[in-house]
Structures are given as C-alpha cells and as structure tokens.
Design an enzyme around this catalytic site. Structure first.
Site, mmCIF file in Angstrom:
data_model
loop_
_atom_site.group_PDB
_atom_site.id
_atom_site.type_symbol
_atom_site.label_atom_id
_atom_site.label_comp_id
_atom_site.label_asym_id
_atom_site.label_seq_id
_atom_site.Cartn_x
_atom_site.Cartn_y
_atom_site.Cartn_z
ATOM 1 N N GLY A 172 0.810 -1.214 0.000
ATOM 2 C CA GLY A 172 0.000 0.000 0.000
ATOM 3 C C GLY A 172 0.846 1.269 0.000
ATOM 4 O O GLY A 172 0.556 2.225 -0.732
ATOM 5 N N THR A 173 1.895 1.276 0.799
ATOM 6 C CA THR A 173 2.722 2.485 0.906
ATOM 7 C C THR A 173 3.334 2.837 -0.446
ATOM 8 O O THR A 173 3.284 4.004 -0.879
ATOM 9 C CB THR A 173 3.832 2.268 1.965
ATOM 10 O OG1 THR A 173 3.199 1.988 3.216
ATOM 11 C CG2 THR A 173 4.719 3.481 2.109
ATOM 12 N N ASN A 231 -8.787 3.500 8.079
ATOM 13 C CA ASN A 231 -8.193 2.432 8.870
ATOM 14 C C ASN A 231 -8.463 2.546 10.358
ATOM 15 O O ASN A 231 -8.432 1.562 11.076
ATOM 16 C CB ASN A 231 -6.678 2.366 8.619
ATOM 17 C CG ASN A 231 -6.015 3.715 8.619
ATOM 18 O OD1 ASN A 231 -6.463 4.640 7.939
ATOM 19 N ND2 ASN A 231 -4.948 3.858 9.369
ATOM 20 N N GLN A 240 -7.594 -0.747 3.176
ATOM 21 C CA GLN A 240 -8.435 -1.355 4.213
ATOM 22 C C GLN A 240 -9.712 -1.972 3.647
ATOM 23 O O GLN A 240 -10.350 -2.793 4.305
ATOM 24 C CB GLN A 240 -8.823 -0.295 5.267
ATOM 25 C CG GLN A 240 -7.659 0.171 6.106
ATOM 26 C CD GLN A 240 -7.147 -0.897 7.056
ATOM 27 O OE1 GLN A 240 -7.862 -1.811 7.473
ATOM 28 N NE2 GLN A 240 -5.879 -0.801 7.423
ATOM 29 N N SER A 273 -3.026 -3.689 -0.685
ATOM 30 C CA SER A 273 -1.947 -4.356 0.056
ATOM 31 C C SER A 273 -2.415 -5.734 0.513
ATOM 32 O O SER A 273 -3.438 -5.851 1.194
ATOM 33 C CB SER A 273 -1.606 -3.496 1.267
ATOM 34 O OG SER A 273 -0.640 -4.141 2.041
ATOM 35 N N ALA A 274 -1.658 -6.782 0.159
ATOM 36 C CA ALA A 274 -2.115 -8.156 0.404
ATOM 37 C C ALA A 274 -2.244 -8.528 1.879
ATOM 38 O O ALA A 274 -3.112 -9.307 2.240
ATOM 39 C CB ALA A 274 -1.157 -9.131 -0.283
ATOM 40 N N HIS A 275 -1.361 -7.961 2.737
ATOM 41 C CA HIS A 275 -1.397 -8.434 4.131
ATOM 42 C C HIS A 275 -2.625 -7.957 4.888
ATOM 43 O O HIS A 275 -2.861 -8.361 6.026
ATOM 44 C CB HIS A 275 -0.095 -8.080 4.870
ATOM 45 C CG HIS A 275 0.063 -6.641 5.265
ATOM 46 N ND1 HIS A 275 -0.186 -6.207 6.538
ATOM 47 C CD2 HIS A 275 0.447 -5.546 4.563
ATOM 48 C CE1 HIS A 275 0.062 -4.884 6.614
ATOM 49 N NE2 HIS A 275 0.445 -4.468 5.428
ATOM 50 N N THR A 288 12.819 -7.597 -10.320
ATOM 51 C CA THR A 288 12.375 -8.989 -10.533
ATOM 52 C C THR A 288 11.129 -9.265 -9.692
ATOM 53 O O THR A 288 11.093 -8.958 -8.501
ATOM 54 C CB THR A 288 13.514 -9.958 -10.157
ATOM 55 O OG1 THR A 288 14.641 -9.613 -10.965
ATOM 56 C CG2 THR A 288 13.125 -11.405 -10.399
ATOM 57 N N CYS A 346 0.115 1.721 12.437
ATOM 58 C CA CYS A 346 1.419 2.078 11.891
ATOM 59 C C CYS A 346 2.187 3.019 12.810
ATOM 60 O O CYS A 346 3.394 3.167 12.650
ATOM 61 C CB CYS A 346 1.263 2.698 10.516
ATOM 62 S SG CYS A 346 0.574 1.539 9.351
#
Ligand code: PLP
Length: 372
Positions: free
Chosen positions: A69-70, A148, A176, A196-198, A234, A321
């Site tokens: 996300g960042t 968030n 979010q 963002s995946a997490h 990569t 954060c």
C-alpha cells in the site's frame, strides 16, 4: 491469544500459503527469462494478474504489482512531480493514511500545491466540500476508500464522479477496503487504486496499483522492463501468487464473513452498553465490517492496550502504523471527538477468524478494567 487488530495486519490464509510454496522452493525461475524453466513463473504471474483483475472488475493489463500500500500510494502522489506545472495540485483529505499525507508533504516541499479537505464528525469527505475545492490547477483527487482507524466508507462513486466532471484523475487508497467490501473499479469510476495483500490474509510486502487503461502514470521504480517498464525489479512470484489466492478467497466469501462480523460487533458493543460504561463509538453505520473504534471517557487508550495485552488480547490505540505514539491520532482529532473521550480511544478490528466468544471475552476484560 485473541487477535483483534486485523486493520494492522491479518493472518496468512492456508490457500495463500499453499499457492506460495512451490515458488519459494522449486519454481524459482526468473519470469523475464525465455527458457522453459522460467515458464512456470511467467504463467503464475499471468494467472495471478487475471485473478486479481477479475476480483476488482478490471482488465489484467491494468494491474501493476508493487511492494504494498505504501508504495502504491507514493507512486500516485509523487506522479504530480511529472504533471503539467500549471495543473499539478493534489486534493486529499485530513484522515488519509500517512503513506498519502507524508507523500503529499514531500511533493509539497518540491512546489506541488496540496489542498487537504476536512471531514465531518463521522469521517465523511462531503461531495459538496470536494466540489468547492476543485480548482483549475487540480491534477489529482486522492480520497481513501475506507478509513483504517474508524472504518468509515467514503462515498467513492460520488467523489469520483465530481472529479471526472472536471476532467481530473481520481485515486483511492483501498488498502483497508479491498477483500472486505465489494469493489468494482469500472462501476465506481476509479482511475487509480492502491492495495496491500497483508490486509486481506495475503503475505506482507506485496500489493498492487490499479491504473485505468489509457491513463499515463510516470514510472515509479526505474530499471528493467517488468510491469511494462513502469515498476522495475524482478517479480516476487511467490508473494504475488499468495496475494491472488488470498484476494480470491476473501472476495468469494465477503457476504458470509460480513454478516458474521456484524454479529460479533453487535455482541461486543451491546455488552459494553449494558455495563453502563461511558463511551462513544466513532464512525458511522456505514463502516468496514469488524471495525470498532471506541472512545472511553476519562480513560487512556495506551493503558487499555497494555492491560488487554496482559490477558493475551491484541488491539490497537490509534493507527497501528504509529502505535508507539500515544498522542491522539490525526483521525480522532479530525472527527472532533471531545477531549475527555479522545485519549481513551481504542480500535478493535475483528477478522474472518474471530468468534462471538472473542467479542464476549474482550467485553468482559474491558468492563473489568474500566470499572476498577
Ligand atoms: N493505507 C492504509 C489505509 C493503511 O491502513 C495502510 C497500512 O496500515 C497502508 C496504506 C500501508 O500499507 P502497507 O502496509 O502495505 O505499506
């Protein structure tokens, strides 16, 4: 342990883990190479891009993999540095994540004008406020999909529509929201979307930026030709595979998980109300499933976090954060939570793995701590 800080990060789902394993162990070929061994990586990259695109109603060529996300937020905001000098203003809101706000500060120091919109006391960016703020020099409007800290879901379709009426680009930080509420970028009229995946049970350090076809965004990471030369480096195939598997699983189960989360929220909030604690629930009815922001009169959020931690319960005070910072967060200030409540703010964010018993346990502990 009860983990109730899913806005900070989520548990990796087994489907994501299984999808990642072959690319961490045996299928280590570089997707840019043309020999047969690299074919599996190349195929995985293609199918992950297709899966992700389907989940948000986009085309595969509109998905650009990033580190999260960042980075996605930085990419869009810093593109203003390459915009026409007479039309480079960014409009954003005061409750954005620091990935947006600090990126805006950086470009502002280099001469980019930035307008920061206020929100109402539920955290909404009002369409009429945006309409008034748009000026001839506006290049981009960036408003988060959902907040968030308090879970407020912004009126994205209306905001994007106003933005487009003036021929301006619209970005949303959906970190979010994605995987937790339905999102279709074309129906909503979004030009750029950060993810963002997490935050949806995928791995950390991977995300993507959706860039609408036909919109030209200057490359952010220069180097090789990966991601059509727009984001070099990569590709992290294992994480990309894990992200696609996690997003698909979440999107497939959104309605079931949402009704479960609404019921869990109800259990917690009703138990607190019945115990006569003096608190405010921040945000609005229209909030992210499982997100509960509470401000307790005369309490200290930091103390509540540590007392709950001693009982094996993980929650957050402000934005995860910057949880080392005990000051009232910029979001709680922006929605004008009265000072006698503001310092007693905690954020409980339930996820797919939480249960009714978790909600009861947290309520019992909070009542015990706050009544003694
Ligand atoms: N945007 C929002 C709204 C967030 O909540 C977060 C993380 O908390 C981010 C951006 C940053 O995402 P990442 O952790 O992938 O860099």
């Amino acid at each position: 342990m009860i983990y109730a800080d899913n806005a900070a990060t989520t548990e990796l789902c087994p489907e994501a883990y299984d999808a990642m394993k072959p690319y961490l162990l045996h299928e280590y070929g570089n997707a840019s190479q043309s020999y047969s061994f690299a074919k599996s990586a190349k195929k995985a990259l293609k199918s992950a891009r297709e899966t992700i695109a389907t989940c948000i109603g986009a085309s595969p060529e509109e998905i650009y993999f990033t580190s999260g996300g960042t980075e996605s937020d930085n990419w869009v905001i810093k593109s203003a540095l390459f915009a026409d000098k007479k039309r480079n203003r960014i409009i954003t809101s005061e409750i954005e994540h620091h990935a947006i706000l600090n990126s805006c500060n950086s470009v502002n120091m280099l001469g980019i004008p930035v307008t920061v919109l206020p929100v109402d006391n539920k955290g909404y960016v009002l369409p009429s406020v945006l309409e008034k703020a748009i000026a001839d020099d506006t290049y981009l409007v960036s408003i988060m999909f959902a907040n968030n800290e308090i879970g407020t879901i912004e009126p994205i379709k209306e905001l994007a529509n106003i933005t487009h009426t003036h021929g301006i680009l619209f970005h949303t930080d959906a970190v979010q929201a994605l995987g937790h509420i339905p999102i279709n970028v074309h129906d909503l009229g979004i030009d750029f979307l950060s993810s963002s995946a997490h935050k949806f049970n995928g791995p950390k350090g991977i995300g993507f930026l959706y860039i609408r076809k036909g919109v030209n965004l200057h490359s952010y990471v220069d180097g090789g030709s990966q991601e059509k030369g727009h984001r070099a480096g990569t590709e992290n195939i294992a994480s990309i595979e894990g992200m696609a598997a996690a997003l698909k699983k979440n999107v497939d189960h959104i309605s079931r998980v949402t009704s479960n989360l609404r019921a869990i929220e109800h259990t917690l909030v009703s138990a607190l109300k019945q115990s006569n604690l003096d608190f405010i629930r921040n945000g609005d009815e229209q909030h992210l499933p499982g997100n509960i922001s509470l401000s307790f009169r005369g309490a200290e959020g930091e103390m509540l976090l540590h007392r709950l931690d001693l009982k094996g319960i993980c929650i957050s005070t402000g934005s995860a954060c910057n949880s080392i910072n005990t000051q009232v967060s910029h979001v709680i200030k922006a929605i004008h939570v009265p000072p006698e409540y503001a310092e007693g703010t905690i954020r409980i964010t339930f996820g797919a793995n939480n249960t009714q018993e978790d909600a009861m346990q947290i309520a019992r502990e909070l009542i015990r701590i706050l009544h003694t």
